[in-house]
Design an enzyme around this catalytic site. Structure first.
Site, PDB file in Angstrom:
ATOM      1  N   GLY A 256       0.791  -1.234   0.000  1.00 38.42           N
ATOM      2  CA  GLY A 256       0.000   0.000   0.000  1.00 38.42           C
ATOM      3  C   GLY A 256       0.820   1.279   0.000  1.00 38.42           C
ATOM      4  O   GLY A 256       0.251   2.369  -0.109  1.00 38.42           O
ATOM      5  N   ALA A 257       2.156   1.177   0.062  1.00 38.85           N
ATOM      6  CA  ALA A 257       2.978   2.397   0.082  1.00 38.85           C
ATOM      7  C   ALA A 257       2.768   3.220  -1.190  1.00 38.85           C
ATOM      8  O   ALA A 257       2.599   4.444  -1.138  1.00 38.85           O
ATOM      9  CB  ALA A 257       4.458   2.052   0.237  1.00 38.85           C
ATOM     10  N   GLY A 258       2.740   2.529  -2.320  1.00 40.05           N
ATOM     11  CA  GLY A 258       2.529   3.218  -3.590  1.00 40.05           C
ATOM     12  C   GLY A 258       1.156   3.876  -3.647  1.00 40.05           C
ATOM     13  O   GLY A 258       1.005   4.991  -4.164  1.00 40.05           O
ATOM     14  N   ASP A 259       0.147   3.207  -3.118  1.00 42.38           N
ATOM     15  CA  ASP A 259      -1.217   3.754  -3.128  1.00 42.38           C
ATOM     16  C   ASP A 259      -1.330   4.950  -2.178  1.00 42.38           C
ATOM     17  O   ASP A 259      -2.006   5.930  -2.479  1.00 42.38           O
ATOM     18  CB  ASP A 259      -2.234   2.674  -2.732  1.00 42.38           C
ATOM     19  CG  ASP A 259      -2.127   1.453  -3.636  1.00 42.38           C
ATOM     20  OD1 ASP A 259      -1.745   1.623  -4.806  1.00 42.38           O
ATOM     21  OD2 ASP A 259      -2.405   0.332  -3.165  1.00 42.38           O
TER      22      ASP A 259
HETATM   23  P1  ATP Z   1       3.609  -1.003  -3.657  1.00 38.23           P
HETATM   24  O1  ATP Z   1       4.546  -1.765  -2.749  1.00 38.23           O
HETATM   25  O2  ATP Z   1       2.399  -0.488  -2.927  1.00 38.23           O
HETATM   26  O3  ATP Z   1       3.322  -1.646  -4.983  1.00 38.23           O
HETATM   27  P2  ATP Z   1       5.228   0.901  -5.183  1.00 38.23           P
HETATM   28  O4  ATP Z   1       6.293  -0.068  -5.588  1.00 38.23           O
HETATM   29  O5  ATP Z   1       4.306   1.452  -6.165  1.00 38.23           O
HETATM   30  O6  ATP Z   1       4.410   0.325  -3.931  1.00 38.23           O
HETATM   31  P3  ATP Z   1       7.197   2.232  -3.567  1.00 38.23           P
HETATM   32  O7  ATP Z   1       8.235   2.859  -4.414  1.00 38.23           O
HETATM   33  O8  ATP Z   1       7.522   0.985  -2.839  1.00 38.23           O
HETATM   34  O9  ATP Z   1       5.902   2.122  -4.455  1.00 38.23           O
HETATM   35  O10 ATP Z   1       6.697   3.255  -2.459  1.00 38.23           O
HETATM   36  C1  ATP Z   1       5.996   4.439  -2.751  1.00 38.23           C
HETATM   37  C2  ATP Z   1       6.595   5.585  -1.995  1.00 38.23           C
HETATM   38  O11 ATP Z   1       6.502   5.350  -0.587  1.00 38.23           O
HETATM   39  C3  ATP Z   1       8.071   5.794  -2.275  1.00 38.23           C
HETATM   40  O12 ATP Z   1       8.238   6.640  -3.395  1.00 38.23           O
HETATM   41  C4  ATP Z   1       8.548   6.429  -0.977  1.00 38.23           C
HETATM   42  O13 ATP Z   1       8.270   7.805  -0.990  1.00 38.23           O
HETATM   43  C5  ATP Z   1       7.675   5.775   0.074  1.00 38.23           C
HETATM   44  N1  ATP Z   1       8.361   4.609   0.644  1.00 38.23           N
HETATM   45  C6  ATP Z   1       8.186   3.315   0.317  1.00 38.23           C
HETATM   46  N2  ATP Z   1       9.000   2.507   1.017  1.00 38.23           N
HETATM   47  C7  ATP Z   1       9.720   3.310   1.841  1.00 38.23           C
HETATM   48  C8  ATP Z   1      10.734   3.106   2.849  1.00 38.23           C
HETATM   49  N3  ATP Z   1      11.192   1.898   3.134  1.00 38.23           N
HETATM   50  N4  ATP Z   1      11.237   4.197   3.480  1.00 38.23           N
HETATM   51  C9  ATP Z   1      10.803   5.433   3.189  1.00 38.23           C
HETATM   52  N5  ATP Z   1       9.848   5.697   2.270  1.00 38.23           N
HETATM   53  C10 ATP Z   1       9.316   4.668   1.600  1.00 38.23           C
END
Ligand code: ATP
Length: 319
Positions: A256-259
């Site tokens: 959910g980080a990306g969302d």
């Molecule tokens: P998902 O895992 O939901 O598919 P995603 O791969 O689309 O996510 P990520 O790049 O993992 O997206 O994370 C989205 C944003 O969240 C990153 O650009 C960053 O700003 C933040 N983020 C994710 N993981 C971390 C972390 N370990 N520490 C700090 N910020 C993070």
């Protein structure tokens, strides 16, 4: 204040009660509501914005449970349709020992895939200031046509279109088909967010350098974002580009980080679209979006981990 309408799938992830095990070894599973477009809608409302979800659920206990989660979170639910002949989608998800997520989907077909053009709440979609979507709803008919039509309705009504492809390779017939279909709607979007992994898949190049990212740039775009996990994100507009670092956290579950990142970014842009032309404002928005993404990794699950405005501000103040 502007409405964010998020289109696509909502489903239940079943997550093992133990960590680092394969699906076969998992001793049991917990229900975790998910589906990127639904997560984004909730990310927006949790931060005090207005959002609606458009999609189809099974007319079963799981579908009704998901609809009530949206409602409890203040997401406008009038665009939800229930299918009496198909089940709500399920996905069994496990975090392997190498940190990668493994998915096993139950969609044969599931209700989300059966949304038709005729079932679209045109009035709701026309009220969108931002219309957001992924690519999973492009995989099969009739949902694919409904998705394309919904994009048209929103665009005609003057909405900004926001696209997060959210690649889920096992759902596509082949990688080539995934790439072709994901790229087939590239030129319609105003804002696109991809992860570093998706950038690599779509360009065929193992690098997040500007020249590689620019392969995904189009003059039709207002903003292209590449998320870099703990390294934050890169941004590209026609006038400026750069990197915004994330804050440091101890991640326990990145789901959910990306969302959260997308929801936070849209929640801000919907109130001030001038940020798309103003680098200082945009960088502030991306710092906020990075922070919301980072916070989401510090708690288990996607929806329970999405921050509210007070939590996000608290983290921003700390750094
Ligand atoms: P998902 O895992 O939901 O598919 P995603 O791969 O689309 O996510 P990520 O790049 O993992 O997206 O994370 C989205 C944003 O969240 C990153 O650009 C960053 O700003 C933040 N983020 C994710 N993981 C971390 C972390 N370990 N520490 C700090 N910020 C993070």
């Amino acid at each position: 204040e502007g409405l964010v309408v998020s289109f696509g799938e909502m489903l239940i992830d079943f997550v093992p009660t133990a960590s680092g095990v394969s699906l076969a070894e998992a001793p049991g599973f917990l229900k975790a509501p998910g589906g990127a477009p639904a997560n984004v809608a909730i990310a927006v409302t949790r931060l005090g914005g207005r959002a609606a979800f458009v999609g189809k659920l099974g007319d079963d206990e799981f579908g009704r449970m998901l609809a009530s989660i949206l409602k409890q979170n203040g997401v406008v639910d009038s665009g939800i349709v229930f299918d009496s002949g198909a089940r709500t989608a399920l996905a069994f998800v496990t975090l392997r020992a190498d940190g990668e997520r493994e998915f096993m989907f139950y969609r044969n077909p599931s209700a989300d895939m059966l949304l038709t053009e005729a079932e679209l709440d045109r009035d709701l979609i026309s009220r969108a200031a931002i219309f957001h979507y992924g690519s999973i709803s492009l995989i099969t008919e009739p949902c694919r046509s409904a998705h394309l039509r919904a994009m048209e309705i929103a665009k005609e009504a003057g909405a900004l279109l926001s696209y997060d492809p959210n690649l889920r390779l096992p759902l596509w017939p082949s990688p080539e088909e995934a790439r072709d279909q994901i790229m087939s709607i590239w030129d319609q979007a105003d804002i696109i967010k991809v992860s570093d992994v998706e950038l690599e898949f779509l360009t065929g190049e193992n690098s997040v350098e500007d020249d590689v990212a620019m392969k995904l740039w189009r003059p039709t775009l207002k903003l292209l974002l590449i998320t870099l996990g703990d390294k934050g994100c890169k941004y590209y507009t026609k006038d400026f580009r750069g990197v915004v670092e994330s804050i440091q956290v101890k991640p326990v579950d990145t789901t959910g980080a990306g969302d959260a990142f997308v929801g936070a970014m849209l929640r801000r842009i919907v109130t001030d679209q001038s940020a798309l032309q103003d680098e200082k404002k945009l960088r502030e928005i991306l710092r906020f979006a990075n922070t919301c993404g980072a916070i989401t990794t510090t708690k288990k699950g996607a929806i329970p981990a999405l921050p509210n405005e007070a939590e996000a501000q608290e983290f921003l103040q700390r750094v």
